[in-house]
Write an enzyme that holds these catalytic residues in place. Structure first.
Site, PDB file in Angstrom:
ATOM      1  N   GLY A  15       0.895  -1.026   0.006  1.00  0.00           N
ATOM      2  CA  GLY A  15      -0.076   0.093   0.013  1.00  0.00           C
ATOM      3  C   GLY A  15       0.727   1.351   0.138  1.00  0.00           C
ATOM      4  O   GLY A  15       2.068   1.129   0.419  1.00  0.00           O
ATOM      5  N   TYR A  16       0.171   2.231  -0.246  1.00  0.00           N
ATOM      6  CA  TYR A  16       0.972   3.725  -0.483  1.00  0.00           C
ATOM      7  C   TYR A  16       0.535   4.666   0.533  1.00  0.00           C
ATOM      8  O   TYR A  16      -0.669   4.819   0.694  1.00  0.00           O
ATOM      9  CB  TYR A  16       0.769   4.113  -1.848  1.00  0.00           C
ATOM     10  CG  TYR A  16       1.439   3.154  -2.905  1.00  0.00           C
ATOM     11  CD1 TYR A  16       2.953   3.452  -3.296  1.00  0.00           C
ATOM     12  CD2 TYR A  16       0.732   2.015  -3.310  1.00  0.00           C
ATOM     13  CE1 TYR A  16       3.307   2.384  -4.051  1.00  0.00           C
ATOM     14  CE2 TYR A  16       1.329   1.269  -4.011  1.00  0.00           C
ATOM     15  CZ  TYR A  16       2.619   1.505  -4.659  1.00  0.00           C
ATOM     16  OH  TYR A  16       3.076   0.377  -5.202  1.00  0.00           O
ATOM     17  N   LEU A  17       1.543   5.195   1.536  1.00  0.00           N
ATOM     18  CA  LEU A  17       1.219   6.034   2.259  1.00  0.00           C
ATOM     19  C   LEU A  17       1.375   7.448   1.622  1.00  0.00           C
ATOM     20  O   LEU A  17       0.666   8.343   2.003  1.00  0.00           O
ATOM     21  CB  LEU A  17       2.128   6.014   3.492  1.00  0.00           C
ATOM     22  CG  LEU A  17       2.417   4.794   4.005  1.00  0.00           C
ATOM     23  CD1 LEU A  17       3.320   4.610   5.251  1.00  0.00           C
ATOM     24  CD2 LEU A  17       1.193   4.272   4.658  1.00  0.00           C
TER      25      LEU A  17
END
Length: 141
Positions: A15-17
């Site tokens: 996932g991408y923060l």
């Protein structure tokens, strides 16, 4: 595609923060490890990258509570002519997409393409994992 018995396989949740054209901050969890990765802007086929191993439990917590977008895939690592190829078989909304990647020592390094590679997509941003997390393969049509 048939994979040789010695092929290494792992399932990844990532996932991408943070994800924009200049930088991404990614969290990835496998069955046993976690990683925090910071990537800079892509220039040609090259980009600055820093990766740090973190406990898998912390990676899962970051994914569960802080991830803006996410994807999953199964990664196979195959050695072909002395180079390791990572073949990502995407799951979920990206099911049906398979992308292969090779790490080179330099952008101008000469290497042989395996016959199972159908075309080059390095310059096509829609294939970037950070973009697949936002606009998945199922929505391309």
């Amino acid at each position: 595609m048939e994979y040789p018995e010695q092929t290494r396989r792992k399932t990844l949740r990532q996932g991408y923060l943070l994800s924009d054209k200049d930088k991404t901050v990614r969290v990835r969890a496998t069955e046993t490890k976690g990683f925090l990765t910071i990537k800079g802007q892509t220039i040609g086929a090259t980009r600055m990258e820093y990766e740090y191993e973190i406990p898998v439990g912390e990676a899962t917590e970051l994914l569960d509570h802080f991830s803006l977008t996410e994807l999953s895939k199964t990664r196979y690592e195959i050695t072909f002519n002395g180079k390791v190829w990572e073949i990502d078989v995407f799951l979920g909304d990206n099911k049906g997409l398979i992308v292969a990647e090779i790490e080179l020592d330099s952008e101008d390094e000469i290497f042989e393409l395996p016959d199972w590679i159908s075309r080059e997509v390095t310059e096509e941003e829609k294939y970037y994992n950070s973009n697949l997390a936002v606009k998945p393969f199922k929505d391309w049509i």
